[in-house]
Design an enzyme around this catalytic site. Structure first.
Site, PDB file in Angstrom:
ATOM      1  N   ALA A 244      78.128  94.120 114.312  1.00  0.00           N
ATOM      2  CA  ALA A 244      78.666  95.464 114.128  1.00  0.00           C
ATOM      3  C   ALA A 244      79.685  95.702 115.215  1.00  0.00           C
ATOM      4  O   ALA A 244      79.566  95.175 116.325  1.00  0.00           O
ATOM      5  CB  ALA A 244      77.555  96.502 114.219  1.00  0.00           C
ATOM      6  N   LYS A 245      80.674  96.509 114.843  1.00  0.00           N
ATOM      7  CA  LYS A 245      81.729  96.801 115.808  1.00  0.00           C
ATOM      8  C   LYS A 245      81.132  97.445 117.056  1.00  0.00           C
ATOM      9  O   LYS A 245      81.482  97.105 118.174  1.00  0.00           O
ATOM     10  CB  LYS A 245      82.744  97.746 115.161  1.00  0.00           C
ATOM     11  N   ARG A 246      80.164  98.362 116.807  1.00  0.00           N
ATOM     12  CA  ARG A 246      79.636  99.104 117.967  1.00  0.00           C
ATOM     13  C   ARG A 246      78.826  98.217 118.914  1.00  0.00           C
ATOM     14  O   ARG A 246      78.608  98.562 120.057  1.00  0.00           O
ATOM     15  CB  ARG A 246      78.833 100.329 117.527  1.00  0.00           C
ATOM     16  N   SER A 247      78.365  97.043 118.406  1.00  0.00           N
ATOM     17  CA  SER A 247      77.639  96.173 119.339  1.00  0.00           C
ATOM     18  C   SER A 247      78.545  95.036 119.824  1.00  0.00           C
ATOM     19  O   SER A 247      78.081  93.987 120.270  1.00  0.00           O
ATOM     20  CB  SER A 247      76.351  95.656 118.700  1.00  0.00           C
ATOM     21  N   GLY A 248      79.861  95.245 119.682  1.00  0.00           N
ATOM     22  CA  GLY A 248      80.802  94.345 120.335  1.00  0.00           C
ATOM     23  C   GLY A 248      81.278  93.146 119.522  1.00  0.00           C
ATOM     24  O   GLY A 248      81.892  92.243 120.088  1.00  0.00           O
TER      25      GLY A 248
END
Ligand code: GLU
Length: 283
Positions: A244-248
């Site tokens: 996921a984008k939010r986890s890099g």
């Protein structure tokens, strides 16, 4: 004729998980001499961005994927969704919901289903005059799931990995079919479009498995054909979590800028090889 599709929401740049999903859907159609469609799910006017649409097109081309026919935009199909809502409303299956996210979060009784918190049904119980008095306020439209399930009766769908699935849409409660800020929700638009575009095989990530119970119910209520489903395992990062984008997870654009070759990445994803720290595993 087999028809599959890739249906990204242009709310950010694609990462390797999206690439794996697009490749799986693409290769499924090609392996059967079928058609592969690209549909941009841009009904979320607040989060969708035209530059992300251009980025998606660029990323898919970089991976070596080609789609058939024009790109379809959900934002151009709002009238179709409106007609479906009218039909469900005429069946007495929709009610306006004035609750804010904070109202729902504050409801102590909100149970959890496969899609997260289940709406506690506050506005379903609003008396008619209270409802009428508030119609000028911003509102979403929710489905009265118990009533819908009573009409549809028991329904099943088929997944190529999981086999026969008995749908349990009630577990997800009265989901939103038209949002306050958009005349449809993901569930409604995806169901209408898959039918309208003649999609025979929905190939998508296992994170949408439970959503299919709702899509199958809407198909039953709206007399739409039901496609076959193939929910593929999600691509996991080195930490074992889904990308996921939010986890890099790096975007495909960043990988490209860093010198990664798109065709080589596509081959690695097809063959399940490890690729810069990512591996294909069951979610
Ligand atoms: N637009 C959805 C997403 O980006 C996927 C829709 C689908 O494949 O059904 O998560």
């Amino acid at each position: 004729m087999i028809v599959s599709r890739f249906a990204p929401s242009p709310t950010g740049r694609l990462h390797a998980g999206h690439a794996a999903s697009a490749i799986t859907a693409h290769d499924f159609a090609r392996a059967h001499g079928g058609r592969f469609l690209l549909r941009i799910e841009d009904i979320d006017g607040t989060r969708s961005r035209p530059e992300h649409v251009a980025g998606i097109v660029e990323d898919l081309a970089w991976l070596g994927l080609r789609w058939d026919g024009p790109v379809v935009y959900q934002s151009a199909r709002l009238e179709l969704y409106r007609q479906a809502l009218d039909r469900l409303r005429a069946q007495g299956l929709l009610y306006p919901c004035f609750c804010t996210r904070a109202d729902i979060a504050a409801s102590a009784s909100a149970p959890h289903g496969p899609g997260g918190a289940v709406y506690p049904g506050t506005c379903r119980a609003l008396p008619g005059d209270a409802r009428a008095a508030r119609m000028a306020d911003p509102h979403a439209w929710r489905i009265d799931m118990a009533a819908a399930v009573a009409i549809a009766g028991p329904i099943d769908w088929h997944d190529s990995l999981a086999g026969n699935v008995r749908a349990d849409p009630l577990a997800q409660g009265d989901v939103v079919l038209a949002r306050k800020d958009a005349p449809a929700s993901y569930h409604l638009a995806v169901t209408i479009d898959d039918a309208a575009q003649g999609v025979t095989d929905v190939v998508r990530g296992a994170d949408l498995f439970a959503a299919t119970d709702i899509h199958r119910l809407l198909q039953a209520l709206l007399d739409l054909p039901s496609p076959r489903y193939h929910h593929h395992p999600l691509l996991l990062g080195p930490d074992g979590e889904r990308l996921a984008k939010r986890s890099g997870a790096p975007s495909l654009a960043a990988m490209r800028a860093g010198g990664v070759d798109g065709a080589a990445l596509a081959t690695a994803l097809r063959t399940g090889q490890r690729w810069v720290g990512f591996s294909v595993a069951c979610a």
